[in-house]
Design an enzyme around this catalytic site. Structure first.
Site, mmCIF file in Angstrom:
data_model
loop_
_atom_site.group_PDB
_atom_site.id
_atom_site.type_symbol
_atom_site.label_atom_id
_atom_site.label_comp_id
_atom_site.label_asym_id
_atom_site.label_seq_id
_atom_site.Cartn_x
_atom_site.Cartn_y
_atom_site.Cartn_z
ATOM 1 N N HIS A 39 -4.266 -2.256 -5.885
ATOM 2 C CA HIS A 39 -3.770 -0.925 -6.196
ATOM 3 C C HIS A 39 -4.972 -0.025 -6.391
ATOM 4 O O HIS A 39 -5.948 -0.448 -7.011
ATOM 5 C CB HIS A 39 -3.112 -0.905 -7.565
ATOM 6 N N ASP A 68 0.813 -1.226 0.000
ATOM 7 C CA ASP A 68 0.000 0.000 0.000
ATOM 8 C C ASP A 68 0.842 1.270 0.000
ATOM 9 O O ASP A 68 0.440 2.296 0.548
ATOM 10 C CB ASP A 68 -0.952 0.052 1.217
HETATM 11 P P1 GDP Z 1 -0.467 0.206 -3.664
HETATM 12 O O1 GDP Z 1 -1.058 -1.124 -3.383
HETATM 13 O O2 GDP Z 1 0.985 0.279 -3.295
HETATM 14 O O3 GDP Z 1 -0.735 0.676 -5.046
HETATM 15 O O4 GDP Z 1 -1.167 1.257 -2.699
HETATM 16 P P2 GDP Z 1 -2.731 1.539 -2.503
HETATM 17 O O5 GDP Z 1 -3.325 1.913 -3.763
HETATM 18 O O6 GDP Z 1 -3.357 0.455 -1.734
HETATM 19 O O7 GDP Z 1 -2.652 2.767 -1.476
HETATM 20 C C1 GDP Z 1 -2.162 3.965 -1.785
HETATM 21 C C2 GDP Z 1 -3.263 4.997 -1.606
HETATM 22 O O8 GDP Z 1 -2.688 6.266 -1.613
HETATM 23 C C3 GDP Z 1 -4.274 5.017 -2.733
HETATM 24 O O9 GDP Z 1 -5.528 5.361 -2.206
HETATM 25 C C4 GDP Z 1 -3.764 6.114 -3.671
HETATM 26 O O10 GDP Z 1 -4.773 6.734 -4.439
HETATM 27 C C5 GDP Z 1 -3.200 7.066 -2.686
HETATM 28 N N1 GDP Z 1 -2.070 7.867 -3.131
HETATM 29 C C6 GDP Z 1 -1.006 7.514 -3.922
HETATM 30 N N2 GDP Z 1 -0.128 8.531 -3.986
HETATM 31 C C7 GDP Z 1 -0.638 9.529 -3.222
HETATM 32 C C8 GDP Z 1 -0.172 10.833 -2.856
HETATM 33 O O11 GDP Z 1 0.897 11.283 -3.235
HETATM 34 N N3 GDP Z 1 -0.984 11.561 -2.030
HETATM 35 C C9 GDP Z 1 -2.154 11.102 -1.547
HETATM 36 N N4 GDP Z 1 -2.877 11.879 -0.749
HETATM 37 N N5 GDP Z 1 -2.617 9.881 -1.858
HETATM 38 C C10 GDP Z 1 -1.861 9.106 -2.674
#
Ligand code: GDP
Length: 423
Positions: free
Chosen positions: A40, A12
């Site tokens: 994701h 995440d």
């Molecule tokens: P992954 O499994 O590594 O892709 O991560 P997830 O998608 O589960 O969690 C990352 C969360 O952070 C998601 O809700 C994204 O939309 C959000 N996100 C990613 N980059 C950023 C950022 O720079 N700022 C904010 N506020 N949210 C972000």
């Protein structure tokens, strides 16, 4: 370029956004391990999507998306995910490895039954059948995609497999037995559904690499969830490392020339296991609500994530075992409300401060040693140039960069594709 995008921590980290961003420059995007047990979140012009099995290149019509041999393929989940994209009018190009193994109904049930049996000693499984799947795979009783097209062999194999499974279901879990003929019928229908996508994906990728195509390997979860190098036994059942991309996808290890490791500006984790810089109570609730784009709640399970301060010890280790060539820090904007920022720079265990990541038992006992920096206390979303960030935000990034010993080449200041600052 052959690039792997992987997580430094517990998963995440925001890999989805970065993968989606980099996907547009790729010819092929590949999933090489894990299954539908994590997700994701991708926000783009089509909307907000949670991808669990499909590679992140599915939003680009000209990109080939590969589900490679190392993946735990849940065809039912795949079908649902594909439908969501079809409903949104998205056309995509998918290939599934002929040697990819499929999740069977007992894998999912077993995950649930086993967590029930373990009670307080549970692992915090997402109950997607991943651990029983990999157990069958390595005991060579699992089923690869090509086996679905040999009906006689499939029926015979299922008969023998379920003789064993049913003993466990009946006597260990006290649950109803499974009729292998029903599983067979389901698999025949599944096989028909995926038929048009099946091919030798390892050859496809090896050929693409020889032709100089751009390939992106998309990791699931993060270093600390790796079976061999993570917080065992609170890990996942496949390797989460960039090195495994070569194994799971069937390409030469030396082909991967860029390993972009993603870390979040604070820590978050799902499931059980030690978490040295974890925070609790109101302080945690605030970070959980402000985190990510919609709070820190699991993309697959909706479970509230555990949250904490940035852990430089765990992240340095996470970067090193990934072999990071560059680091991307996400969610810096989330910390804009904090007066003071804490960074865990050491683990105090038995009177000694360690800079190395410790084994699980010691991590449970370790106390975080924090460095503190002042917060920037203003909204940084909308800023397009790294140099325009408040000094305190840059100091935070640069302090962490020094701790990690790897260049932080990108800083993400919002969930959208264009909210990225290159350094
Ligand atoms: P992954 O499994 O590594 O892709 O991560 P997830 O998608 O589960 O969690 C990352 C969360 O952070 C998601 O809700 C994204 O939309 C959000 N996100 C990613 N980059 C950023 C950022 O720079 N700022 C904010 N506020 N949210 C972000």
């Amino acid at each position: 370029m052959i690039r792997a995008i992987v997580g430094a921590n517990w998963g995440d980290e925001g890999k989805g956004k970065i993968t989606d961003m980099c996907a547009s420059q790729s010819d092929i995007v590949v999933r090489y391990q894990g299954g539908a047990n994590a997700g994701h979140t991708i926000i783009n012009e089509y909307g907000r999507f949670a991808l669990h099995l499909l590679p992140s290149g599915v939003f680009h019509k000209n990109i080939i998306n590969v589900i490679a041999n190392g993946v735990a393929l849940n065809i039912e989940s795949l079908r649902e995910e594909m439908q969501t994209l079809i409903d949104a009018g998205i056309e995509f190009n998918l290939r599934i490895g002929e040697r990819t193994q499929v999740i069977l109904p007992h894998h999912v049930l077993m995950d649930t039954y086993e967590e029930e049996r373990l009670g307080d000693r549970k692992f915090g499984s997402t109950k997607s059948g991943i651990a029983p799947f990999y157990a069958d795979k390595y005991s060579k009783t699992g089923i690869q995609v090509w086996e679905l097209y040999n009906k006689e062999r499939l029926l015979d194999k299922l008969k023998h497999l379920y003789e064993k499974v049913n003993v466990q279901f009946k006597y260990l879990y006290n649950k109803p037995e499974i009729d292998y003929k029903e599983v067979y019928e389901k698999l025949i229908a599944d096989a028909e559904f995926i038929k048009e996508y099946v091919c030798d994906t390892s050859k496809l990728l090896r050929d693409a690499i020889k032709e100089g195509k751009n390939v992106l390997f998309e990791g699931q979860l993060g270093s600390l969830k790796d079976t061999d190098h993570g917080i065992y036994p609170y890990v996942t059942s496949s390797s989460t490392l960039a090195g495994y991309a070569a194994v799971g996808a069937g390409v030469p290890p030396y082909a991967i020339d860029n390993i972009t490791v993603i870390t979040k500006a604070y820590s978050s984790a799902v499931g059980e296991g030690p978490f040295v810089s974890e925070i609790f109570g109101e302080e945690a609730d605030e970070l959980r609500i402000k985190g990510g784009d919609k709070g820190e709640f699991g993309a697959t399970t909706g479970r509230p994530r555990r949250v904490g301060y940035f852990d430089a010890v765990a992240t340095r280790y996470g970067c090193e075992i990934q072999g990071a060539t560059e680091v991307c820090m996400t969610c810096l904007d989330v910390l804009s409300y904090m007066e003071t920022l804490h960074i865990c720079v050491g683990y105090e265990y038995d009177g000694v401060v360690y800079k190395e990541f410790l084994t699980t038992d010691k991590l449970y006992e370790a106390k975080p040693v924090y460095a503190t920096l002042p917060g920037w206390k203003c909204d940084i979303r909308g800023i397009k140039d790294y140099n325009e960030l408040p000094k305190e935000a840059k100091d935070y990034v640069e302090f962490i960069e020094k701790e990690l010993g790897v260049r932080i080449s990108m800083v993400s200041n919002g969930p959208k594709r264009d909210e990225i600052l290159y350094r």
